[in-house]
Scaffold this motif. Structure first.
Motif, PDB file in Angstrom:
ATOM      1  N   CYS A 217       0.836  -1.201   0.000  1.00  0.00           N
ATOM      2  CA  CYS A 217       0.000   0.000   0.000  1.00  0.00           C
ATOM      3  C   CYS A 217       0.873   1.255   0.000  1.00  0.00           C
ATOM      4  CB  CYS A 217      -0.926   0.003   1.218  1.00  0.00           C
ATOM      5  SG  CYS A 217      -2.213  -1.261   1.157  1.00  0.00           S
ATOM      6  N   PHE A 218       0.328   2.338  -0.541  1.00  0.00           N
ATOM      7  CA  PHE A 218       1.031   3.615  -0.614  1.00  0.00           C
ATOM      8  C   PHE A 218       0.224   4.666   0.147  1.00  0.00           C
ATOM      9  CE2 PHE A 218       2.896   1.256  -4.025  1.00  0.00           C
ATOM     10  CZ  PHE A 218       4.204   1.707  -4.089  1.00  0.00           C
ATOM     11  N   ILE A 219       0.866   5.232   1.166  1.00  0.00           N
ATOM     12  CA  ILE A 219       0.261   6.294   1.966  1.00  0.00           C
ATOM     13  C   ILE A 219       1.104   7.538   1.700  1.00  0.00           C
ATOM     14  CG2 ILE A 219      -0.546   6.951   4.261  1.00  0.00           C
ATOM     15  CD1 ILE A 219      -1.637   4.251   3.165  1.00  0.00           C
ATOM     16  N   VAL A 220       0.642   8.416   0.838  1.00  0.00           N
ATOM     17  CA  VAL A 220       1.512   9.474   0.324  1.00  0.00           C
ATOM     18  C   VAL A 220       0.814  10.835   0.334  1.00  0.00           C
ATOM     19  CG1 VAL A 220       2.886   7.927  -1.113  1.00  0.00           C
ATOM     20  CG2 VAL A 220       0.828   8.920  -2.054  1.00  0.00           C
ATOM     21  N   ILE A 231      -0.183   7.871  11.579  1.00  0.00           N
ATOM     22  CA  ILE A 231      -0.259   6.778  10.595  1.00  0.00           C
ATOM     23  C   ILE A 231       0.239   5.515  11.286  1.00  0.00           C
ATOM     24  CG2 ILE A 231       0.530   5.942   8.347  1.00  0.00           C
ATOM     25  CD1 ILE A 231       1.023   8.905   7.592  1.00  0.00           C
ATOM     26  N   ASN A 232      -0.546   4.438  11.215  1.00  0.00           N
ATOM     27  CA  ASN A 232      -0.244   3.234  11.980  1.00  0.00           C
ATOM     28  C   ASN A 232      -0.398   1.999  11.092  1.00  0.00           C
ATOM     29  OD1 ASN A 232      -0.129   2.390  15.148  1.00  0.00           O
ATOM     30  ND2 ASN A 232      -1.225   0.847  13.969  1.00  0.00           N
ATOM     31  N   GLU A 233       0.648   1.149  11.055  1.00  0.00           N
ATOM     32  CA  GLU A 233       0.481  -0.177  10.458  1.00  0.00           C
ATOM     33  C   GLU A 233       0.769  -1.217  11.527  1.00  0.00           C
ATOM     34  OE1 GLU A 233       3.180  -1.419   7.320  1.00  0.00           O
ATOM     35  OE2 GLU A 233       4.596  -2.018   8.862  1.00  0.00           O
ATOM     36  N   ASP A 234      -0.048  -2.292  11.562  1.00  0.00           N
ATOM     37  CA  ASP A 234       0.153  -3.304  12.590  1.00  0.00           C
ATOM     38  C   ASP A 234      -0.392  -4.651  12.142  1.00  0.00           C
ATOM     39  OD1 ASP A 234      -2.628  -3.317  13.030  1.00  0.00           O
ATOM     40  OD2 ASP A 234      -2.507  -1.851  14.635  1.00  0.00           O
ATOM     41  N   ASN A 235      -0.391  -5.594  13.074  1.00  0.00           N
ATOM     42  CA  ASN A 235      -0.743  -6.979  12.762  1.00  0.00           C
ATOM     43  C   ASN A 235      -1.967  -7.441  13.541  1.00  0.00           C
ATOM     44  OD1 ASN A 235       0.475  -7.066  15.294  1.00  0.00           O
ATOM     45  ND2 ASN A 235       1.413  -9.070  14.934  1.00  0.00           N
ATOM     46  N   TYR A 236      -2.993  -6.603  13.598  1.00  0.00           N
ATOM     47  CA  TYR A 236      -4.243  -7.071  14.196  1.00  0.00           C
ATOM     48  C   TYR A 236      -4.703  -8.349  13.492  1.00  0.00           C
ATOM     49  CZ  TYR A 236      -5.650  -3.660  17.680  1.00  0.00           C
ATOM     50  OH  TYR A 236      -5.738  -2.925  18.841  1.00  0.00           O
ATOM     51  N   PHE A 237      -5.367  -9.215  14.232  1.00  0.00           N
ATOM     52  CA  PHE A 237      -5.750 -10.540  13.776  1.00  0.00           C
ATOM     53  C   PHE A 237      -4.498 -11.380  13.508  1.00  0.00           C
ATOM     54  CE2 PHE A 237      -8.328 -13.448  10.926  1.00  0.00           C
ATOM     55  CZ  PHE A 237      -9.155 -13.889  11.945  1.00  0.00           C
ATOM     56  N   ASN A 244       4.746  -1.898   2.802  1.00  0.00           N
ATOM     57  CA  ASN A 244       3.967  -0.672   2.655  1.00  0.00           C
ATOM     58  C   ASN A 244       4.892   0.542   2.623  1.00  0.00           C
ATOM     59  OD1 ASN A 244       1.283  -1.907   2.808  1.00  0.00           O
ATOM     60  ND2 ASN A 244       1.846  -2.390   4.922  1.00  0.00           N
ATOM     61  N   THR A 245       4.467   1.582   1.910  1.00  0.00           N
ATOM     62  CA  THR A 245       5.261   2.806   1.771  1.00  0.00           C
ATOM     63  C   THR A 245       4.490   3.978   2.378  1.00  0.00           C
ATOM     64  OG1 THR A 245       6.303   2.013  -0.262  1.00  0.00           O
ATOM     65  CG2 THR A 245       6.352   4.387   0.147  1.00  0.00           C
ATOM     66  N   ILE A 246       5.147   4.681   3.302  1.00  0.00           N
ATOM     67  CA  ILE A 246       4.583   5.869   3.954  1.00  0.00           C
ATOM     68  C   ILE A 246       5.497   7.024   3.573  1.00  0.00           C
ATOM     69  CG2 ILE A 246       3.980   6.914   6.166  1.00  0.00           C
ATOM     70  CD1 ILE A 246       3.694   4.018   7.262  1.00  0.00           C
ATOM     71  N   GLN A 247       5.052   7.871   2.661  1.00  0.00           N
ATOM     72  CA  GLN A 247       5.981   8.809   2.013  1.00  0.00           C
ATOM     73  C   GLN A 247       5.379  10.204   1.856  1.00  0.00           C
ATOM     74  OE1 GLN A 247       7.573   7.283  -1.647  1.00  0.00           O
ATOM     75  NE2 GLN A 247       8.680   9.140  -2.153  1.00  0.00           N
ATOM     76  N   SER A 248       6.212  11.204   2.139  1.00  0.00           N
ATOM     77  CA  SER A 248       5.897  12.613   1.857  1.00  0.00           C
ATOM     78  C   SER A 248       4.628  13.083   2.549  1.00  0.00           C
ATOM     79  CB  SER A 248       5.794  12.849   0.341  1.00  0.00           C
ATOM     80  OG  SER A 248       6.998  12.515  -0.307  1.00  0.00           O
ATOM     81  N   ASN A 249       4.368  12.551   3.749  1.00  0.00           N
ATOM     82  CA  ASN A 249       3.235  13.010   4.543  1.00  0.00           C
ATOM     83  C   ASN A 249       3.682  14.076   5.539  1.00  0.00           C
ATOM     84  OD1 ASN A 249       1.107  10.815   3.774  1.00  0.00           O
ATOM     85  ND2 ASN A 249       2.963   9.663   4.262  1.00  0.00           N
ATOM     86  N   TYR A 250       2.718  14.890   5.969  1.00  0.00           N
ATOM     87  CA  TYR A 250       2.950  15.855   7.039  1.00  0.00           C
ATOM     88  C   TYR A 250       2.127  15.398   8.240  1.00  0.00           C
ATOM     89  CZ  TYR A 250       3.090  20.213   9.705  1.00  0.00           C
ATOM     90  OH  TYR A 250       3.279  21.140  10.704  1.00  0.00           O
ATOM     91  N   VAL A 251       2.796  15.105   9.359  1.00  0.00           N
ATOM     92  CA  VAL A 251       2.129  14.602  10.552  1.00  0.00           C
ATOM     93  C   VAL A 251       2.518  15.498  11.725  1.00  0.00           C
ATOM     94  CG1 VAL A 251       1.780  12.624  12.077  1.00  0.00           C
ATOM     95  CG2 VAL A 251       2.239  12.248   9.649  1.00  0.00           C
ATOM     96  N   SER A 252       1.530  15.987  12.460  1.00  0.00           N
ATOM     97  CA  SER A 252       1.866  16.866  13.582  1.00  0.00           C
ATOM     98  C   SER A 252       0.856  16.718  14.712  1.00  0.00           C
ATOM     99  CB  SER A 252       1.917  18.332  13.134  1.00  0.00           C
ATOM    100  OG  SER A 252       0.621  18.821  12.840  1.00  0.00           O
ATOM    101  N   ASN A 253       1.349  17.004  15.934  1.00  0.00           N
ATOM    102  CA  ASN A 253       0.511  17.093  17.132  1.00  0.00           C
ATOM    103  C   ASN A 253      -0.313  15.830  17.372  1.00  0.00           C
ATOM    104  OD1 ASN A 253       0.563  20.197  15.908  1.00  0.00           O
ATOM    105  ND2 ASN A 253       0.915  20.066  18.104  1.00  0.00           N
TER     106      ASN A 253
END
Length: 514
Positions: A217-220, A231-237, A244-253
């Motif tokens: 998956c791409f989270i961009v 942004i969270n990736e995990d192994n529920y179940f 997965n790619t987590i790219q060029s996001n702005y995350v704050s607070n």
């Protein structure tokens, strides 16, 4: 050409009528691509290819909105019917035009369906506590959410992770992908999801949550603020995430900026993001392996609000029973971290911290290593930290001692840190070479040193380092008689310290030092 276009439109119209008839609607409402393109290009969402998609606009379903025209409108039935219709076509786009659309229930996105809006002006929001807004069907393929604003209620509870219950209910998340492969979340504005972790009913999950083993998956290019986790990736179940790619996001607070948590998950790439002012750190890597953290900018993360407790900007750790391997932290820029810039801890193997700039750690040092083995810290700039530049020590987890050994610390520039340049505590077979340590030990005269090894740190190589600092107690020092058999060679201490250039209680092998 006109005749061919007429025939194609006629065929599509007949097909739309037929599919609408069997769905009880009397005709799927489509819209012209040219009009759509104008709207999308205005907000620069047109980078994603849309020419291969057919689609429906939510405006065609406005008659299904509950309490239409009131402050309590509910668009969930209209969105649900639009998705049903587009699924009959085998997939396509549901277009969210400009405006706010309140929902009171979760909206489910299917394989090969794309939600697309015009950016921040296309908003889905809720005032219902703890509901998730957009949730994928389990194991969906190719679903996408692009150009939407997703605003939550701020409430959520952490679901129980079990083998039998695929439960994400009441998490209060913005977008949840459950076992999705080849999904995309792009150009979304996501806020107020999951809560603050400490208030009752405000300990949900995330603005964006990849769970049940999402892959590829791409989270961009998203903007995520004021969420429990950004942004969270995990192994529920107990299904681990992969690639997965987590790219060029702005995350704050947020409480945590970006988190990956898996027993056997691997391949997560965290690239070129900006993460600021997150309470318990910018990136949390819990047991996940083969993770690349590269090219990110981190500022002001780790202010927990607890007296004397500050979290590292990046924390990577295994558990007492699960080894974490091959986490690469490369080319990142750290500004004013509240705690350490990087913390590598407990059962971590073969990780690298390379070519980072760690500037101004406000309450701790630059890099902390605890219970990690065979790692490399090289070619970093560590400047102005309130503590030691690099600090390594053994740690106990569930009564099990996890050592630091077989590691390489080389070619780092460590300057103006208030305590020691490099401090090795109970570490074995370490290589410390070609580091440049200047003007450290400024917290107190005659107290700190350039390179320190103590508490049984033995059988290492300390070679080719340059130490310069007028306030240092020693240039290079071994503090106890149990630290033995280290080769100390070819080092240069320039400014004469308070006591001496070198000082060793235990027996070392000294060669050609100045």
């Amino acid at each position: 050409m006109e005749r061919r276009n007429f025939l194609m439109n006629l065929v599509f119209g007949v097909l739309s009528f037929f599919l609408g008839f069997i769905s009880g609607k009397g005709g799927i409402k489509s819209f012209y691509k040219t009009e759509w393109l104008k709207v999308i290009e205005k907000d620069q969402v047109s980078k994603v290819d849309i020419y291969t998609h057919s689609g429906v606009s939510l405006e065609s379903y406005r008659h299904l909105v509950l309490n239409i025209g009131t402050s309590k409108e509910d668009w969930e039935p209209a969105i649900k019917m639009a998705i049903k219709d587009i699924k009959l076509l085998g997939g396509g786009d549901v277009f969210f035009p400009f405006g706010r659309k309140r929902i009171t229930k979760e909206v489910y996105i299917s394989s090969n369906v794309r939600f697309i809006g015009v950016g921040e002006g296309s908003e889905i929001w809720t005032d219902v506590p703890k509901i998730n807004l957009i949730v994928s069907e389990v194991n969906a393929v190719g679903c996408e959410v692009i150009g939407l604003k997703i605003t939550g209620s701020g409430f959520g509870n952490q679901p129980v992770n079990s083998d039998v219950n695929q439960n994400v209910t009441n998490a209060g998340s913005g977008i949840i992908f459950r076992g999705v492969s080849k999904g995309v979340i792009k150009n979304c504005f996501i806020s107020n999801h999951g809560g603050d972790r400490s208030t009752s009913n405000k300990n949900g999950v995330a603005g964006i949550w990849l769970t049940y083993g999402c892959e590829d998956c791409f989270i961009v290019e998203n903007h995520v603020t004021n969420c429990r986790n950004g942004i969270n990736e995990d192994n529920y179940f107990h299904r681990d995430a992969k690639n997965n790619t987590i790219q060029s996001n702005y995350v704050s607070n947020c409480i945590f900026g970006i988190a990956t948590e898996n027993d056997n998950g691997k391949g997560c790439k965290i690239l070129n993001n900006t993460v600021k002012f997150c309470t318990y750190g910018a990136v949390d890597v819990n047991r996940s392996s083969y993770v690349l953290i590269q090219g990110n900018v981190f500022e002001g993360n780790g202010l927990t609000g607890e007296i004397g407790i500050f979290s590292a900007t990046i924390t990577c750790y295994g558990s007492s029973s699960i080894k974490q391997k091959h986490v690469s932290i490369e080319g990142n820029h750290f500004i004013d971290s509240q705690g350490f810039g990087v913390k590598i801890a407990q059962n971590n193997y073969y990780s690298t911290v390379n070519q980072n700039k760690i500037i101004g750690g406000l309450n701790s040092g630059g890099v902390l290593v605890q219970g990690a083995r065979f790692y490399s810290i090289s070619n970093n700039q560590i400047v102005g930290c309130n503590g030691s530049g690099i600090y390594a020590n053994e740690v106990s987890v569930n009564g099990k001692s996890l050592p630091v050994d077989g590691c390489d610390i080389s070619n780092n520039l460590i300057t103006s840190c208030t305590e020691n340049g490099i401090y090795l505590n109970k570490s074995g077979k370490m290589t410390v070479s070609k580091n440049r340590i200047t003007d450290c030990g400024t917290k107190a005269d005659n107290t700190y040193s350039g390179i320190v090894f103590t508490n049984g740190t033995s059988n290492g190589i300390i070679d080719g380092n340059i130490v310069d600092g007028a306030k240092l107690r020693y240039g290079i020092v071994g503090l106890d008689s149990r630290s033995v058999n280290n080769i100390v060679s070819n080092n240069l201490v320039i400014t004469v310290p308070m006591i001496a250039k070198y000082g060793f209680d235990g027996k070392q092998i000294e060669i050609n030092n100045n």
